[in-house]
Design an enzyme around this catalytic site. Sequence first.
Site, PDB file in Angstrom:
ATOM      1  N   LYS A  72       0.812  -1.234   0.000  1.00 32.64           N
ATOM      2  CA  LYS A  72       0.000   0.000   0.000  1.00 32.64           C
ATOM      3  C   LYS A  72       0.840   1.276   0.000  1.00 32.64           C
ATOM      4  O   LYS A  72       0.439   2.282  -0.567  1.00 32.64           O
ATOM      5  CB  LYS A  72      -0.931   0.021   1.216  1.00 32.64           C
ATOM      6  CG  LYS A  72      -2.073  -0.976   1.140  1.00 32.64           C
ATOM      7  CD  LYS A  72      -3.001  -0.815   2.324  1.00 32.64           C
ATOM      8  CE  LYS A  72      -3.980  -1.959   2.424  1.00 32.64           C
ATOM      9  NZ  LYS A  72      -4.986  -1.764   3.474  1.00 32.64           N
ATOM     10  N   ASP A 109      -9.814   2.874   2.957  1.00 28.64           N
ATOM     11  CA  ASP A 109      -9.814   2.187   4.263  1.00 28.64           C
ATOM     12  C   ASP A 109     -10.402   3.069   5.368  1.00 28.64           C
ATOM     13  O   ASP A 109     -11.159   2.586   6.227  1.00 28.64           O
ATOM     14  CB  ASP A 109      -8.393   1.774   4.663  1.00 28.64           C
ATOM     15  CG  ASP A 109      -7.872   0.603   3.842  1.00 28.64           C
ATOM     16  OD1 ASP A 109      -8.688  -0.221   3.388  1.00 28.64           O
ATOM     17  OD2 ASP A 109      -6.641   0.508   3.656  1.00 28.64           O
ATOM     18  N   ALA A 134       0.311   0.652  15.237  1.00 23.40           N
ATOM     19  CA  ALA A 134       0.679   1.906  14.557  1.00 23.40           C
ATOM     20  C   ALA A 134       1.194   1.624  13.149  1.00 23.40           C
ATOM     21  O   ALA A 134       2.070   2.321  12.649  1.00 23.40           O
ATOM     22  CB  ALA A 134       1.725   2.657  15.377  1.00 23.40           C
ATOM     23  N   GLY A 136       0.114   0.493   8.927  1.00 27.12           N
ATOM     24  CA  GLY A 136      -0.648   1.139   7.862  1.00 27.12           C
ATOM     25  C   GLY A 136      -2.126   1.233   8.176  1.00 27.12           C
ATOM     26  O   GLY A 136      -2.749   2.285   7.962  1.00 27.12           O
ATOM     27  N   THR A 159       6.209  -0.823  19.306  1.00 25.40           N
ATOM     28  CA  THR A 159       7.337   0.056  18.980  1.00 25.40           C
ATOM     29  C   THR A 159       6.848   1.497  19.072  1.00 25.40           C
ATOM     30  O   THR A 159       6.139   1.987  18.190  1.00 25.40           O
ATOM     31  CB  THR A 159       7.837  -0.234  17.538  1.00 25.40           C
ATOM     32  OG1 THR A 159       7.948  -1.641  17.373  1.00 25.40           O
ATOM     33  CG2 THR A 159       9.160   0.445  17.254  1.00 25.40           C
ATOM     34  N   LYS A 162       7.029   4.289  16.354  1.00 21.83           N
ATOM     35  CA  LYS A 162       6.094   4.244  15.216  1.00 21.83           C
ATOM     36  C   LYS A 162       4.775   4.949  15.560  1.00 21.83           C
ATOM     37  O   LYS A 162       4.150   5.566  14.698  1.00 21.83           O
ATOM     38  CB  LYS A 162       5.836   2.799  14.784  1.00 21.83           C
ATOM     39  CG  LYS A 162       6.972   2.266  13.906  1.00 21.83           C
ATOM     40  CD  LYS A 162       6.802   0.824  13.526  1.00 21.83           C
ATOM     41  CE  LYS A 162       5.687   0.550  12.558  1.00 21.83           C
ATOM     42  NZ  LYS A 162       5.566  -0.893  12.257  1.00 21.83           N
TER      43      LYS A 162
HETATM   44  P1  ATR Z   1      -0.974  -3.237   8.693  1.00 18.47           P
HETATM   45  O1  ATR Z   1      -0.729  -2.596   7.377  1.00 18.47           O
HETATM   46  O2  ATR Z   1      -1.966  -4.377   8.602  1.00 18.47           O
HETATM   47  O3  ATR Z   1      -1.321  -2.268   9.762  1.00 18.47           O
HETATM   48  P2  ATR Z   1       1.718  -3.335   9.614  1.00 18.47           P
HETATM   49  O4  ATR Z   1       1.933  -1.984   9.017  1.00 18.47           O
HETATM   50  O5  ATR Z   1       2.754  -4.377   9.396  1.00 18.47           O
HETATM   51  O6  ATR Z   1       0.367  -3.967   9.090  1.00 18.47           O
HETATM   52  O7  ATR Z   1       1.460  -3.140  11.187  1.00 18.47           O
HETATM   53  C1  ATR Z   1       1.316  -4.210  12.046  1.00 18.47           C
HETATM   54  C2  ATR Z   1       1.037  -3.689  13.449  1.00 18.47           C
HETATM   55  O8  ATR Z   1       0.867  -4.826  14.303  1.00 18.47           O
HETATM   56  C3  ATR Z   1       2.170  -2.870  14.048  1.00 18.47           C
HETATM   57  O9  ATR Z   1       1.615  -1.911  14.910  1.00 18.47           O
HETATM   58  C4  ATR Z   1       2.937  -3.924  14.846  1.00 18.47           C
HETATM   59  O10 ATR Z   1       3.700  -3.425  15.912  1.00 18.47           O
HETATM   60  P3  ATR Z   1       5.224  -2.895  15.672  1.00 18.47           P
HETATM   61  O11 ATR Z   1       5.086  -1.548  15.051  1.00 18.47           O
HETATM   62  O12 ATR Z   1       5.823  -2.841  17.026  1.00 18.47           O
HETATM   63  O13 ATR Z   1       5.883  -3.888  14.777  1.00 18.47           O
HETATM   64  C5  ATR Z   1       1.794  -4.733  15.385  1.00 18.47           C
HETATM   65  N1  ATR Z   1       2.208  -6.098  15.767  1.00 18.47           N
HETATM   66  C6  ATR Z   1       2.512  -7.122  14.950  1.00 18.47           C
HETATM   67  N2  ATR Z   1       2.851  -8.222  15.670  1.00 18.47           N
HETATM   68  C7  ATR Z   1       2.744  -7.863  16.979  1.00 18.47           C
HETATM   69  C8  ATR Z   1       2.964  -8.531  18.210  1.00 18.47           C
HETATM   70  N3  ATR Z   1       3.368  -9.798  18.252  1.00 18.47           N
HETATM   71  N4  ATR Z   1       2.754  -7.852  19.355  1.00 18.47           N
HETATM   72  C9  ATR Z   1       2.352  -6.557  19.340  1.00 18.47           C
HETATM   73  N5  ATR Z   1       2.135  -5.862  18.203  1.00 18.47           N
HETATM   74  C10 ATR Z   1       2.329  -6.499  17.040  1.00 18.47           C
END
Ligand code: ATR
Length: 288
Positions: A72, A109, A134, A136, A159, A162
């Site tokens: 995206k 979205d 945090a 997309g 994180t 972010k």
């Molecule tokens: P999308 O586009 O679907 O939002 P993304 O941009 O990869 O996908 O974001 C995934 C989100 O899930 C992020 O906020 C990620 O946290 P980080 O920024 O710390 O990576 C969160 N996420 C994924 N796995 C996680 C986990 N095991 N525990 C907590 N947060 C998680």
Amino acid sequence: MKFDKLVGIIGWPVSHSLSPAMHNRAFLSLGLEGWCYVAMPVASEPISRVKDAVFGLRALQYRGANVTVPHKETVVPYMDRLSKTARAIGAVNTIVIDQQGQLVGHNTDALGFTNDLHDHQIDVKNMHVLVLGAGGSAKAVVYGLLSQGCKNISVENRTKSKARDLVQPFRHQFKDAKLNIDVSIDDKKQAHLVVNTTSLGMSDTREQMPWDQNLVFKSEQIVYDLIYNPPTTTFLAFAKKNKAKAINGLGMLVHQGALSFTLWTGQNAPIAAMKSAAEEALLQRDFF
Ligand code: ATR
């Protein structure tokens, strides 16, 4: 039958996408001839593949496409123009190819999410909303909430940097909104609406949830999980157990698709037919 009005979805993976079922049902239901929606898996590496795929749509005379994870944001620089929403979110989930062959990037979205809130009679104007994650989709959710006049949003992410990067540009654009990234226990207890945008609860993390199980929900709280497969995540099951209102992401999926459909065809989308098609397709799939 002649299919000369092609659209589809670019992502990786896309074999489990519900969008082909949803859009092809919509074309059938309105009797739109010549339209067909196909799944188009496009690998992330090398990155030139994504560019080739996007420009290939124009060469192949596609009418447009949806773009899903993980492309995206990658497709943004390849667009000739961006809608205001796509620019604000920094991500494109819908491409329209106009009659001059120009690629126009949209993002449905955010409005897809708030249209579903509207379906559930949820007005966020005076709510404190807690967004978990945090990435997309969180960005689209936060933009959607702000666009609907929500003035109090907390964003919690594993994180933290972010979360900071997510809210910063919105602070300039929506000066009267409070955007908080230092989320306290009280914020969690008092949030009217909690939205999970993380991937926790999907596929191999199906047993997990982005919430401390010692923190029970009150019945007046609303929990919205963007995940729709499984339809009831561990998080939503926990919310239901606490008698809170629990909503999954299928409605948002349908609404973002409906908005894309209208951008391509100029017709009002048959939302109920699209929802049935998505539900039926979901029943035929294994958890992924
Ligand atoms: P999308 O586009 O679907 O939002 P993304 O941009 O990869 O996908 O974001 C995934 C989100 O899930 C992020 O906020 C990620 O946290 P980080 O920024 O710390 O990576 C969160 N996420 C994924 N796995 C996680 C986990 N095991 N525990 C907590 N947060 C998680």
